[in-house]
Enzyme design. Structure first.
Site, PDB file in Angstrom:
ATOM      1  N   ASN A  89      17.658  50.179  -0.632  1.00 13.88           N
ATOM      2  CA  ASN A  89      17.199  48.916   0.196  1.00 13.88           C
ATOM      3  C   ASN A  89      15.536  49.463   0.759  1.00 13.88           C
ATOM      4  O   ASN A  89      15.440  50.444   1.067  1.00 13.88           O
ATOM      5  CB  ASN A  89      18.061  48.977   1.298  1.00 13.88           C
ATOM      6  CG  ASN A  89      17.576  47.987   2.449  1.00 13.88           C
ATOM      7  OD1 ASN A  89      16.672  47.251   2.499  1.00 13.88           O
ATOM      8  ND2 ASN A  89      18.264  48.140   3.771  1.00 13.88           N
ATOM      9  N   GLU A 110      14.364  26.655   9.812  1.00 12.91           N
ATOM     10  CA  GLU A 110      15.101  27.630   9.037  1.00 12.91           C
ATOM     11  C   GLU A 110      16.459  27.344   8.442  1.00 12.91           C
ATOM     12  O   GLU A 110      16.877  27.670   7.560  1.00 12.91           O
ATOM     13  CB  GLU A 110      15.019  29.120   9.890  1.00 12.91           C
ATOM     14  CG  GLU A 110      16.105  29.119  11.229  1.00 12.91           C
ATOM     15  CD  GLU A 110      15.936  30.485  11.956  1.00 12.91           C
ATOM     16  OE1 GLU A 110      15.406  31.590  11.104  1.00 12.91           O
ATOM     17  OE2 GLU A 110      15.822  30.403  12.912  1.00 12.91           O
ATOM     18  N   LYS A 165      14.227  27.225  14.825  1.00 16.81           N
ATOM     19  CA  LYS A 165      15.713  27.328  14.738  1.00 16.81           C
ATOM     20  C   LYS A 165      15.811  25.923  13.624  1.00 16.81           C
ATOM     21  O   LYS A 165      16.655  26.159  12.693  1.00 16.81           O
ATOM     22  CB  LYS A 165      16.176  26.622  16.024  1.00 16.81           C
ATOM     23  CG  LYS A 165      16.678  27.706  16.720  1.00 16.81           C
ATOM     24  CD  LYS A 165      17.646  28.771  16.570  1.00 16.81           C
ATOM     25  CE  LYS A 165      16.987  29.625  15.746  1.00 16.81           C
ATOM     26  NZ  LYS A 165      16.538  31.115  16.133  1.00 16.81           N
ATOM     27  N   CYS A 174      18.478  43.916   1.589  1.00 11.19           N
ATOM     28  CA  CYS A 174      19.526  44.470   0.668  1.00 11.19           C
ATOM     29  C   CYS A 174      20.492  45.025   1.624  1.00 11.19           C
ATOM     30  O   CYS A 174      20.334  45.444   2.573  1.00 11.19           O
ATOM     31  CB  CYS A 174      18.999  45.362   0.081  1.00 11.19           C
ATOM     32  SG  CYS A 174      17.413  44.846  -1.124  1.00 11.19           S
TER      33      CYS A 174
END
Ligand code: F6R
Length: 608
Positions: free
Chosen positions: A101, A488, A485, A2
């Site tokens: 958050n 994702e 890498k 957040c």
């Protein structure tokens, strides 16, 4: 995770909040909202999806009048992404609104108690508990209510709060979730990260755990949990908006890949003086260095992969045993650590909840922690006993590239430093390693020149279902990061395997046309990995080789080869990872995906 932005000042708040939230988009989110105070009422607007929707609903903020407000981008934890679950959350009559958050861990018993008291919940979030608790404890004094709530909630939080009967005042607190305060002549700000407010001010305060801030148009005041006013020191941020913009690149990730030579140079060079490694920031006595009997490296994700490379390199050069742990495991496994151990926590953001908890666990056991951290002033940087900053600069793309490269550089520095201090390196060897370290940035630069060929190759495999990476030793560590890498940002299933493990099960996954990327930069393991390439090729794999320049006979087996410049074998991850980053980038691009903001991921993982 957040993002929070708050503003109180002389300008209209909503456009400032929207602009700030846009600059926090990189953190990841699935809904957004704002609350703005105007004419004695707090108006709340929320939307599911991208910020664009919130912009449309508010006519770019122009329809939401008022000069004080809080905004939020939500990355769902408790409750699905929806308008109801998005923030701000409010008490029964919307006289107190909250953005949050983090995670309130004891939200369920608190919720049960509030329900028994007659409070009605409309969302599934943990945050709504805070709004009702503030209502419960509020008797006209915001500080009093906030401090009471802070003593009762557990977990991590950064909160922004408005009280209807305190117009012109905004409150914020934090515990284990990032929050900064910005001050300017035009008004004052709260934010989860500096880029959100950098258009308005460079003057910031870092809020520490369990501190409360009260902001008005003219002033900010800081309090401890006992409501006593405290003094804090302002920091002037010395980087500018340019760092937070794409500068002509299509994506932040590509920009950051291209910034790697500079980032690595900036991390290495200040620590080399007259050809010797000097790590002034590391507070270890000569005796402690000599007595060191074990190093634990603790981190998450890519930082963990940097740690695995670091293990090979530190053990190889300095001959000190190294254990590498995922932080979320380390913190709960009651690791056996003695006084002569060192714990290294690696983190780009310096705010990763599990890494921070691992740091505290190590300190609780009486061991010194060295942080390898990128974000100056972050929680891990402040709590570690010593900090080795990686000078990668601001990293915006969710998939890390330049920060990871600087983490490797920092680990190499430590390995050579320890190897020399502990007499494991001949002086000539030591000097040569230092020289080779300094040559890495130029070699990384030379690899960036090969991007068109990699783009072409990536387009051939953009429709793959699975892609495997294999290597041995340091190359295995490189494969782990290359594979992460790819998965994702391309959403292609991918795994990294120690090449010697293939025959123990994995090879059954190999079928016709599947891409197996083999990394083979370690001279003593080269022939072994070639044999593994032959094995997968015989079962139909398309084999890519990533090896040192000069190993041209690899082309007898490989279908496609990428060569990296020669360097000391311990440092090859720094070079071999570059084509793998570019490959992942171009696969994602070819699939038309959001390279910088992959689904479900957040840049700074501030919850467990
Ligand atoms: C992957 C990635 C993540 C982070 C991990 C740790 O590209 O960026 O795996 O490496 O979330 O984050 P930090 O380094 O901020 O602790």
């Amino acid at each position: 995770m957040c993002g929070i932005v708050g503003y109180v000042g002389q300008n209209e708040a909503a456009p400032i909040l929207l602009d700030g939230l846009a600059r926090l988009e990189y953190r990841g989110y699935d809904s957004a909202g704002m609350a703005v105070y105007h004419d004695g009422e707090i108006e709340i607007v929320k939307a599911k999806g991208r910020l664009r929707v919130l912009r449309e609903l508010t006519n770019n903020g122009l329809d939401l009048k008022g000069t004080i407000g809080i905004g939020h981008t939500r990355w769902a934890t408790h409750g699905e992404p929806s308008v109801t679950n998005s923030h701000p959350h409010f008490n029964k009559d919307k006289s107190i609104v909250v953005v949050h958050n983090g995670i309130i861990e004891n939200h369920q018993p608190l919720r049960d108690r509030l329900i028994r008291k007659g409070y009605r919940f409309i969302s599934d979030t943990d945050t709504e508990v805070v709004a009702h608790m503030l209502d419960n404890y509020y008797n006209g004094d915001p500080l009093e209510a906030i401090s009471k709530v802070m003593t009762r909630i557990e977990g991590s939080y950064a909160l922004g709060v408005l009280f209807k009967d305190h117009p012109g005042e905004m409150y914020a607190v934090r515990k284990d979730s990032p929050l900064i305060v910005g001050v300017s002549d035009e008004g004052n700000f709260i934010a989860s990260d500096i880029p959100a407010i950098l258009n308005h001010t460079r003057n910031v305060y870092f809020i520490d755990n369990m501190e409360i801030v009260k902001l008005t148009r003219e002033a900010v005041a800081f309090y401890n949990i006992d409501k006593e006013e405290i003094e804090k020191t302002m920091t002037v941020i010395d980087w500018d908006m340019e760092a937070a913009e794409k500068g002509g690149y299509e994506h932040f990730m590509l920009k950051e890949i291209y910034e790697q030579p500079k980032a690595v140079r900036d991390t290495i060079n200040p620590r080399i003086k007259d050809g010797e490694i000097v790590i002034d920031e590391w507070h270890m006595t000569e005796e402690e260095v000599q007595n060191l009997n074990k190093i634990f490296i603790v981190a998450c994700g890519s930082a963990y992969h940097a740690g695995i490379s670091g293990k090979y390199v530190i053990e190889g050069i300095a001959r000190i045993p190294v254990e590498v742990d995922v932080a979320s495991e380390f913190r709960y496994r009651d690791p056996i650590i003695d006084d002569n151990s060192l714990v290294i926590v690696i983190s780009q953001s310096g705010e990763t909840a599990d890494s921070l908890a691992a740091l505290r666990e190590a300190q609780r056991k009486g061991v010194k922690v060295l942080g390898i951290v990128n974000v100056v002033g972050s929680s891990i940087a402040r709590e570690a006993d010593s900090v080795l900053y990686t000078w990668a600069g601001l990293e915006i793309a969710v998939a890390t590239t330049k920060a990871y490269s600087t983490q490797l550089a920092a680990l190499y520095l430590l390995a050579i430093y320890l190897g020399n201090k502990r007499g494991k390196l001949e002086y000539a060897q030591y000097k040569q390693m230092v020289e080779e370290l300094q040559e890495l940035p130029d070699k990384i630069q030379s690899l960036l020149g090969d991007k068109e060929r990699i783009q072409w190759f990536a387009s051939k495999f953009a429709a793959s279902r699975d892609i495997f990476y294999v290597g041995r030793g340091v190359d295995y560590a490189t494969c782990m990061e290359g594979s992460l890498k790819l998965k994702e940002i391309s959403y292609i299933h991918s795994e990294a395997y120690a090449a010697g493990e293939l025959k123990h099960g994995t090879i059954s996954l190999v079928e016709d046309g599947i891409l197996v990327a083999s990394v083979l930069t370690q001279p003593q393991l080269y022939e072994k990995t070639v044999s593994n390439m032959v094995e997968v090729k015989a079962r139909g794999a398309y084999v890519m080789a990533l090896t040192n320049i000069g190993n041209y006979d690899v082309e007898d087996v490989a279908n496609f080869t990428i060569y990296i410049p020669k360097t000391n074998p311990w440092f090859t991850t720094s070079l071999a990872i570059i084509p793998l980053q570019l490959f992942a980038y171009y696969v994602s691009l070819a699939r038309g995906l959001d390279v910088d903001k992959p689904r479900n991921l957040a840049k700074s993982v501030t919850v467990e």
